[in-house]
Scaffold this motif. Structure first.
Motif, short mmCIF file in Angstrom:
data_model
loop_
_atom_site.label_atom_id
_atom_site.label_comp_id
_atom_site.label_asym_id
_atom_site.label_seq_id
_atom_site.Cartn_x
_atom_site.Cartn_y
_atom_site.Cartn_z
N GLN A 212 29.57 27.29 52.13
CA GLN A 212 29.49 26.19 53.08
C GLN A 212 30.80 25.95 53.83
N ASP A 213 31.92 26.00 53.11
CA ASP A 213 33.22 25.68 53.70
C ASP A 213 33.62 26.63 54.83
N PHE A 214 33.08 27.85 54.81
CA PHE A 214 33.51 28.87 55.76
C PHE A 214 32.45 29.18 56.82
N LEU A 215 31.38 28.40 56.88
CA LEU A 215 30.36 28.66 57.89
C LEU A 215 30.81 28.12 59.25
N PRO A 216 30.55 28.82 60.36
CA PRO A 216 29.92 30.15 60.42
C PRO A 216 30.93 31.26 60.13
N GLY A 217 30.75 31.91 59.03
CA GLY A 217 31.64 32.97 58.57
C GLY A 217 31.34 33.23 57.11
N TYR A 218 32.17 34.03 56.48
CA TYR A 218 31.92 34.32 55.06
C TYR A 218 33.20 34.77 54.37
N LEU A 219 33.13 34.72 53.05
CA LEU A 219 34.17 35.26 52.18
C LEU A 219 33.68 36.61 51.68
N TRP A 220 34.56 37.60 51.64
CA TRP A 220 34.14 38.92 51.17
C TRP A 220 34.95 39.39 49.97
N VAL A 221 34.33 40.24 49.18
CA VAL A 221 35.00 40.95 48.09
C VAL A 221 34.51 42.38 48.15
N PHE A 222 35.43 43.31 48.46
CA PHE A 222 35.07 44.72 48.60
C PHE A 222 35.84 45.54 47.57
N PRO A 223 35.14 46.25 46.68
CA PRO A 223 35.83 47.06 45.65
C PRO A 223 36.62 48.21 46.28
N LEU A 224 37.71 48.57 45.63
CA LEU A 224 38.55 49.68 46.06
C LEU A 224 38.90 50.54 44.84
N PRO A 225 39.47 51.72 45.04
CA PRO A 225 39.88 52.54 43.90
C PRO A 225 40.93 51.83 43.04
N ASN A 226 41.09 52.32 41.84
CA ASN A 226 42.14 51.88 40.91
C ASN A 226 42.00 50.41 40.52
N GLY A 227 40.76 49.91 40.46
CA GLY A 227 40.55 48.54 40.01
C GLY A 227 41.00 47.48 40.99
N SER A 241 39.00 25.23 64.26
CA SER A 241 39.66 24.15 64.99
C SER A 241 38.91 22.83 64.85
N LYS A 242 37.58 22.87 65.01
CA LYS A 242 36.80 21.65 64.93
C LYS A 242 36.85 21.01 63.55
N LYS A 243 36.78 21.85 62.52
CA LYS A 243 36.75 21.34 61.14
C LYS A 243 38.15 21.15 60.56
N LYS A 244 39.17 21.56 61.35
CA LYS A 244 40.56 21.44 60.90
C LYS A 244 40.76 22.09 59.53
N VAL A 245 40.27 23.32 59.41
CA VAL A 245 40.34 24.05 58.15
C VAL A 245 41.65 24.84 58.08
N ASN A 246 42.38 24.69 56.98
CA ASN A 246 43.52 25.56 56.69
C ASN A 246 42.97 26.72 55.87
N LEU A 247 42.70 27.85 56.55
CA LEU A 247 42.02 28.95 55.87
C LEU A 247 42.80 29.46 54.66
N ARG A 248 44.12 29.53 54.78
CA ARG A 248 44.93 30.07 53.69
C ARG A 248 44.81 29.19 52.44
N GLU A 249 44.93 27.88 52.63
CA GLU A 249 44.82 26.97 51.49
C GLU A 249 43.41 26.94 50.93
N ARG A 250 42.42 26.95 51.84
CA ARG A 250 41.03 26.85 51.40
C ARG A 250 40.60 28.10 50.66
N LEU A 251 41.06 29.27 51.09
CA LEU A 251 40.71 30.51 50.40
C LEU A 251 41.23 30.47 48.96
N ALA A 252 42.49 30.09 48.79
CA ALA A 252 43.06 30.02 47.44
C ALA A 252 42.29 29.04 46.57
N GLU A 253 41.91 27.91 47.16
CA GLU A 253 41.19 26.89 46.39
C GLU A 253 39.79 27.37 45.99
N ILE A 254 39.10 28.01 46.93
CA ILE A 254 37.75 28.51 46.64
C ILE A 254 37.77 29.53 45.51
#
Length: 413
Positions: A212-227, A241-254
């Motif tokens: 919900q916090d990142f709509l319209p958009g998404y959070l991703w997790v993509f596997p890579l080699p070596n764990g 801009s409209k939601k005044k989201v600090n993406l860096r802080e919100r990502l860490a919190e999520i």
């Protein structure tokens, strides 16, 4: 100073693809990039089936060479997580057999994939590749040719045709082609690498979490080699801009608090900084060419507005740019009117897919509707297949012309 028919600015997937197709057709070109390869590029690092098919168009052996590269892992599908937490697992190929089937997708750091293409470029004598050269904004001369200088002002080349593939921050696209940053058609993103994320799919399904916090958009997790895993978030710039989201802080919190993620990241280690980037989306049709120039890839704002995928679209544009460069040379016609055929070719291939992706992006404005679609998709093969096809190189144009397809999409079984 070199006088050349074709100069390509930017040696990422779009520029490298254009150069390789030109070489295949027997045309010489100058390829410039300010970086020295291998170099990092902020990206999700996932390669769709479209990328594999574009590689095959360059050289039949390239997909197998990529699959054998230890820097990549094969990916067999996608896990979609709706805002209500419902997971929809969509394999790229139903009932796939890893022992017998070729993987439809791969995940590889851009550091490695772009260098994979550059190694192919280096093998081609038709391509004059100059890295570590930061080109200034080209100047069009009275005869229509483009004068390219380096950052210090020294002349580098005089080119009859310019292929502009220098990325999302292209000064040429902005100042010459008039592509302004439009928050409604632009995505803000962050990416970080982690080690030790728990619960990654055994078959390297990529994960898209529509939180919900990142709509319209998404959070991703993509596997890579070596764990390792590529972890990031993308959100429409207008919404940030409209939601005044600090993406860096919100990502860490999520990652620390979200029920579906907190336990999986509890013991994970972040490798290096969180890096930001901007993505000009293909949710609005733009002019891709002008007198003696073509725009490619991110510089042409061709990024998929729903998936955020840009590599395959850059390669598609690179292939068509090489084709139309060859046509222009044969006709000795570099006018804006003639080169408009390039725009038509690119949008003929990508236009309807971009429109469908735009519609799916707009769906994210209504989380309840997205939840409804996710719930129905579990029992709706047409919808599940459509989601899968967003990442594969299956031509959707014929079915998109059929009204019955949309009925099946919403109500089919």
């Amino acid at each position: 100073m070199l006088e050349t028919d074709i100069c390509i600015l930017g040696a990422g997937p779009g520029g490298a693809t254009a150069a390789l197709h030109l070489a295949n057709a027997g045309h010489r070109c100058l390829l410039l990039d300010k970086a020295t390869f291998p170099r990092d590029k902020v990206c999700g690092d996932a390669l769709s089936g479209k990328v594999i098919n574009e590689l095959r168009r360059i050289g039949e052996a390239l997909p197998a060479q990529l699959a054998a590269d230890p820097a990549q892992v094969p990916s067999w599908g996608i896990d979609f997580y709706a805002p209500n937490g419902r997971k929809l697992a969509v394999p790229f190929k139903p009932h796939y057999n890893k022992a017998a089937d070729r993987a439809a997708g791969h995940i590889i750091k851009r550091l490695d994939f772009d260098n994979f293409l550059i190694e192919e470029v280096r093998r081609r004598s038709e391509i004059d590749f100059r890295e570590g050269l930061d080109a200034a904004l080209p100047e069009q001369q009275p005869d229509g040719r483009w004068l390219v200088r380096d950052a210090a002002g020294a002349p580098v080349a005089l080119a009859r045709l310019l292929l502009v593939a220098n990325g999302a921050q292209s000064g040429f696209a902005r100042l010459v082609a008039g592509h302004a940053l439009e928050p409604a058609h632009h995505c803000a993103g962050l990416r970080a690498y982690y080690r030790g994320v728990q619960g990654l799919h055994a078959d390297n399904f990529i994960e898209l979490h529509f939180i919900q916090d990142f709509l319209p958009g998404y959070l991703w997790v993509f596997p890579l080699p070596n764990g390792e895993a590529n972890v990031g978030v993308g959100m429409l710039t207008e919404a940030v801009s409209k939601k005044k989201v600090n993406l860096r802080e919100r990502l860490a919190e999520i990652l620390q608090t979200h029920p579906a993620l907190k336990d999986r990241f509890a013991g994970a280690e972040r490798l290096g900084p969180v890096r930001g980037f901007g993505l000009p989306l293909g949710s609005r049709r733009r002019v891709l060419s002008g007198p003696s120039y073509l725009l490619l890839g991110d510089a042409a704002s061709l990024i998929d507005p729903f998936t955020g995928e840009g590599i395959s679209h850059a390669m598609v544009s690179g292939r068509h740019a090489a084709d139309w460069a060859g046509r222009a040379l044969a006709a000795q016609d570099f006018s804006a009117g003639f080169l408009r055929g390039y725009d038509a070719a690119v949008y003929n291939r990508l236009g309807q897919e971009l429109r469908l992706s735009r519609a799916m992006q707009k769906l994210l404005d209504y989380p309840w509707l997205f939840n409804f679609v996710a719930n129905r998709a579990a029992n709706n093969p047409t919808l599940a297949e459509t989601l899968s096809m967003m990442f594969l190189d299956l031509d959707m144009r014929e079915r998109l012309r059929q009204p019955s397809f949309y009925l099946k999409l919403l109500f089919g079984r």
